[in-house]
Scaffold this motif. Structure first.
Motif, PDB file in Angstrom:
ATOM      1  N   LEU A  46      31.322 -34.666 -58.491  1.00 39.01           N
ATOM      2  CA  LEU A  46      31.168 -33.218 -58.395  1.00 39.01           C
ATOM      3  C   LEU A  46      29.687 -32.825 -58.433  1.00 39.01           C
ATOM      4  O   LEU A  46      29.240 -31.982 -57.664  1.00 39.01           O
ATOM      5  N   ARG A  47      28.921 -33.465 -59.294  1.00 41.01           N
ATOM      6  CA  ARG A  47      27.478 -33.199 -59.358  1.00 41.01           C
ATOM      7  C   ARG A  47      26.805 -33.513 -58.020  1.00 41.01           C
ATOM      8  O   ARG A  47      25.975 -32.755 -57.541  1.00 41.01           O
ATOM      9  N   LYS A  48      27.183 -34.651 -57.422  1.00 41.78           N
ATOM     10  CA  LYS A  48      26.590 -35.048 -56.147  1.00 41.78           C
ATOM     11  C   LYS A  48      26.947 -34.044 -55.048  1.00 41.78           C
ATOM     12  O   LYS A  48      26.095 -33.645 -54.258  1.00 41.78           O
ATOM     13  N   LEU A  49      28.195 -33.604 -55.015  1.00 41.90           N
ATOM     14  CA  LEU A  49      28.612 -32.617 -54.015  1.00 41.90           C
ATOM     15  C   LEU A  49      27.877 -31.293 -54.189  1.00 41.90           C
ATOM     16  O   LEU A  49      27.499 -30.646 -53.210  1.00 41.90           O
ATOM     17  N   LEU A  50      27.668 -30.907 -55.431  1.00 41.55           N
ATOM     18  CA  LEU A  50      26.926 -29.675 -55.695  1.00 41.55           C
ATOM     19  C   LEU A  50      25.506 -29.792 -55.169  1.00 41.55           C
ATOM     20  O   LEU A  50      24.996 -28.904 -54.493  1.00 41.55           O
ATOM     21  N   LYS A  51      24.883 -30.922 -55.435  1.00 42.98           N
ATOM     22  CA  LYS A  51      23.516 -31.168 -54.952  1.00 42.98           C
ATOM     23  C   LYS A  51      23.473 -31.188 -53.419  1.00 42.98           C
ATOM     24  O   LYS A  51      22.607 -30.564 -52.810  1.00 42.98           O
ATOM     25  N   ASP A  52      24.413 -31.899 -52.804  1.00 46.23           N
ATOM     26  CA  ASP A  52      24.413 -32.050 -51.349  1.00 46.23           C
ATOM     27  C   ASP A  52      24.705 -30.744 -50.608  1.00 46.23           C
ATOM     28  O   ASP A  52      24.295 -30.575 -49.463  1.00 46.23           O
ATOM     29  N   ASN A  53      25.422 -29.830 -51.230  1.00 40.12           N
ATOM     30  CA  ASN A  53      25.829 -28.591 -50.560  1.00 40.12           C
ATOM     31  C   ASN A  53      25.005 -27.372 -50.967  1.00 40.12           C
ATOM     32  O   ASN A  53      25.235 -26.278 -50.463  1.00 40.12           O
ATOM     33  N   PHE A  54      24.062 -27.548 -51.865  1.00 40.78           N
ATOM     34  CA  PHE A  54      23.221 -26.435 -52.311  1.00 40.78           C
ATOM     35  C   PHE A  54      22.271 -26.038 -51.189  1.00 40.78           C
ATOM     36  O   PHE A  54      21.631 -26.883 -50.565  1.00 40.78           O
ATOM     37  N   ASP A  55      22.178 -24.739 -50.891  1.00 39.21           N
ATOM     38  CA  ASP A  55      21.299 -24.232 -49.837  1.00 39.21           C
ATOM     39  C   ASP A  55      19.905 -23.995 -50.413  1.00 39.21           C
ATOM     40  O   ASP A  55      19.669 -23.022 -51.121  1.00 39.21           O
ATOM     41  N   PHE A  56      18.993 -24.880 -50.096  1.00 41.61           N
ATOM     42  CA  PHE A  56      17.631 -24.787 -50.615  1.00 41.61           C
ATOM     43  C   PHE A  56      16.748 -23.842 -49.807  1.00 41.61           C
ATOM     44  O   PHE A  56      15.580 -23.671 -50.119  1.00 41.61           O
ATOM     45  N   THR A  57      17.263 -23.245 -48.734  1.00 46.09           N
ATOM     46  CA  THR A  57      16.425 -22.463 -47.818  1.00 46.09           C
ATOM     47  C   THR A  57      16.247 -21.014 -48.230  1.00 46.09           C
ATOM     48  O   THR A  57      15.448 -20.305 -47.631  1.00 46.09           O
ATOM     49  N   ASN A  58      16.965 -20.539 -49.229  1.00 42.36           N
ATOM     50  CA  ASN A  58      16.879 -19.147 -49.642  1.00 42.36           C
ATOM     51  C   ASN A  58      15.494 -18.849 -50.213  1.00 42.36           C
ATOM     52  O   ASN A  58      15.048 -19.479 -51.165  1.00 42.36           O
ATOM     53  N   GLN A  59      14.823 -17.877 -49.637  1.00 41.17           N
ATOM     54  CA  GLN A  59      13.473 -17.511 -50.076  1.00 41.17           C
ATOM     55  C   GLN A  59      13.485 -16.659 -51.353  1.00 41.17           C
ATOM     56  O   GLN A  59      12.436 -16.394 -51.932  1.00 41.17           O
ATOM     57  N   ASP A  60      14.675 -16.241 -51.790  1.00 38.55           N
ATOM     58  CA  ASP A  60      14.787 -15.375 -52.965  1.00 38.55           C
ATOM     59  C   ASP A  60      14.931 -16.141 -54.272  1.00 38.55           C
ATOM     60  O   ASP A  60      15.077 -15.526 -55.329  1.00 38.55           O
ATOM     61  N   TYR A  61      14.897 -17.464 -54.210  1.00 43.14           N
ATOM     62  CA  TYR A  61      14.992 -18.247 -55.432  1.00 43.14           C
ATOM     63  C   TYR A  61      13.694 -18.139 -56.223  1.00 43.14           C
ATOM     64  O   TYR A  61      12.597 -18.146 -55.659  1.00 43.14           O
ATOM     65  N   LYS A  62      13.824 -18.082 -57.524  1.00 45.11           N
ATOM     66  CA  LYS A  62      12.675 -18.100 -58.433  1.00 45.11           C
ATOM     67  C   LYS A  62      12.043 -19.492 -58.370  1.00 45.11           C
ATOM     68  O   LYS A  62      12.750 -20.490 -58.378  1.00 45.11           O
ATOM     69  N   ILE A  80      39.061 -26.813 -58.463  1.00 46.39           N
ATOM     70  CA  ILE A  80      38.110 -26.028 -59.244  1.00 46.39           C
ATOM     71  C   ILE A  80      38.425 -24.541 -59.070  1.00 46.39           C
ATOM     72  O   ILE A  80      38.538 -24.055 -57.950  1.00 46.39           O
ATOM     73  N   THR A  81      38.561 -23.839 -60.202  1.00 48.40           N
ATOM     74  CA  THR A  81      38.881 -22.412 -60.179  1.00 48.40           C
ATOM     75  C   THR A  81      38.003 -21.666 -61.176  1.00 48.40           C
ATOM     76  O   THR A  81      37.329 -22.275 -61.999  1.00 48.40           O
ATOM     77  N   ASN A  82      38.040 -20.351 -61.120  1.00 51.67           N
ATOM     78  CA  ASN A  82      37.365 -19.472 -62.088  1.00 51.67           C
ATOM     79  C   ASN A  82      35.898 -19.857 -62.299  1.00 51.67           C
ATOM     80  O   ASN A  82      35.439 -20.007 -63.427  1.00 51.67           O
ATOM     81  N   VAL A  83      35.158 -19.984 -61.207  1.00 51.85           N
ATOM     82  CA  VAL A  83      33.762 -20.411 -61.271  1.00 51.85           C
ATOM     83  C   VAL A  83      32.858 -19.226 -61.602  1.00 51.85           C
ATOM     84  O   VAL A  83      32.972 -18.160 -60.991  1.00 51.85           O
ATOM     85  N   SER A  84      31.969 -19.423 -62.561  1.00 51.18           N
ATOM     86  CA  SER A  84      30.929 -18.429 -62.847  1.00 51.18           C
ATOM     87  C   SER A  84      29.683 -19.173 -63.303  1.00 51.18           C
ATOM     88  O   SER A  84      29.759 -20.199 -63.971  1.00 51.18           O
ATOM     89  N   ALA A  85      28.527 -18.654 -62.905  1.00 48.67           N
ATOM     90  CA  ALA A  85      27.260 -19.273 -63.275  1.00 48.67           C
ATOM     91  C   ALA A  85      26.352 -18.205 -63.869  1.00 48.67           C
ATOM     92  O   ALA A  85      26.364 -17.051 -63.443  1.00 48.67           O
ATOM     93  N   ASN A  86      25.573 -18.630 -64.831  1.00 44.03           N
ATOM     94  CA  ASN A  86      24.641 -17.729 -65.485  1.00 44.03           C
ATOM     95  C   ASN A  86      23.364 -18.512 -65.755  1.00 44.03           C
ATOM     96  O   ASN A  86      23.425 -19.614 -66.290  1.00 44.03           O
ATOM     97  N   GLY A  87      22.224 -17.948 -65.365  1.00 45.67           N
ATOM     98  CA  GLY A  87      20.991 -18.681 -65.581  1.00 45.67           C
ATOM     99  C   GLY A  87      19.750 -17.854 -65.366  1.00 45.67           C
ATOM    100  O   GLY A  87      19.799 -16.617 -65.336  1.00 45.67           O
ATOM    101  N   GLU A  97      27.722 -20.773 -57.716  1.00 43.90           N
ATOM    102  CA  GLU A  97      29.095 -20.276 -57.676  1.00 43.90           C
ATOM    103  C   GLU A  97      29.691 -20.438 -56.283  1.00 43.90           C
ATOM    104  O   GLU A  97      30.831 -20.882 -56.127  1.00 43.90           O
ATOM    105  N   ASN A  98      28.909 -20.096 -55.264  1.00 42.30           N
ATOM    106  CA  ASN A  98      29.369 -20.192 -53.877  1.00 42.30           C
ATOM    107  C   ASN A  98      29.734 -21.631 -53.507  1.00 42.30           C
ATOM    108  O   ASN A  98      30.787 -21.878 -52.923  1.00 42.30           O
ATOM    109  N   VAL A  99      28.874 -22.564 -53.862  1.00 42.81           N
ATOM    110  CA  VAL A  99      29.119 -23.964 -53.522  1.00 42.81           C
ATOM    111  C   VAL A  99      30.399 -24.459 -54.193  1.00 42.81           C
ATOM    112  O   VAL A  99      31.275 -25.025 -53.537  1.00 42.81           O
ATOM    113  N   LEU A 100      30.522 -24.252 -55.487  1.00 44.83           N
ATOM    114  CA  LEU A 100      31.696 -24.774 -56.198  1.00 44.83           C
ATOM    115  C   LEU A 100      32.985 -24.069 -55.778  1.00 44.83           C
ATOM    116  O   LEU A 100      34.039 -24.695 -55.716  1.00 44.83           O
ATOM    117  N   THR A 101      32.907 -22.789 -55.473  1.00 47.90           N
ATOM    118  CA  THR A 101      34.091 -22.043 -55.058  1.00 47.90           C
ATOM    119  C   THR A 101      34.619 -22.527 -53.709  1.00 47.90           C
ATOM    120  O   THR A 101      35.827 -22.564 -53.484  1.00 47.90           O
TER     121      THR A 101
END
Length: 132
Positions: A46-62, A80-87, A97-101
Motif C-alpha cells: 500500500l505504501r508503494k502504491l501511494l508513492k507510485d500514484n502520488f501526483d508530484f506536479t502540483n505547484q500548490d504543494y508547500k 480501503i474506505t473512509n479515507v481522510s488526511a490531515n497534515g 486522500e485522492n490516491v487512496l480513495t
C-alpha cells in the motif's frame, strides 16, 4: 524535466510514530479501534502504491518536508474506505486522500496479524518537496 522533478521530489512513508502505543483504545470484544501503521506490518504494498500514484506536479504543494497522517478503514474484503488526511499542507493531504480513495487495491487481510486488526488505521506519511 519530469525525471528531474521526480528525482527532486520524493515521498517517504514511515512509521515515525512506531514508538508510540499501537492502540489508542480497545473495545470490549478486544478489537483494537485504531492502529498506527509502521514498517514491517503488512502494508508495504500500500505504501508503494501511494508513492507510485502520488501526483508530484502540483505547484500548490508547500515546499520542504510535509508531514501528514492518513486515516482509513478496511472493509471485510480489504477495500480501503473512509479515507481522510490531515497534515502540514492541505493540498498534499487532498492528494493523499485522492490516491487512496481511487486505488483499485485490496489489502490482503490474511497478511495482517491479529494484533493489527482494527476499526481504523493511521499511516504517517512524509513527503519531501524540493525547490522547483
Amino acid at each position: 524535466m519530469m525525471n528531474k522533478k521526480m528525482l527532486a521530489l520524493s515521498i517517504f512513508l514511515f512509521g515515525i510514530l512506531g514508538t508510540l502505543n499501537l492502540a489508542k483504545a480497545q473495545t470490549t470484544d478486544n478489537k483494537i479501534q485504531e492502529v498506527i501503521i509502521n514498517s514491517g506490518d503488512g502494508f508495504g504494498e500500500l505504501r508503494k502504491l501511494l508513492k507510485d500514484n502520488f501526483d508530484f506536479t502540483n505547484q500548490d504543494y508547500k515546499e520542504g518536508v510535509v508531514n501528514s497522517n492518513v486515516r482509513f478503514s478496511l472493509s471485510e474484503n480489504g477495500k480501503i474506505t473512509n479515507v481522510s488526511a490531515n497534515g502540514d499542507c492541505k493540498n498534499v493531504s487532498k492528494e493523499l486522500e485522492n490516491v487512496l480513495t481511487h486505488l483499485l487495491y485490496k489489502v490482503n487481510m490474511d497478511k495482517i496479524s491479529q494484533k493489527m486488526v482494527a476499526s481504523s488505521y493511521v499511516m504517517p506519511v512524509s513527503v519531501t518537496i524540493d525547490n522547483r
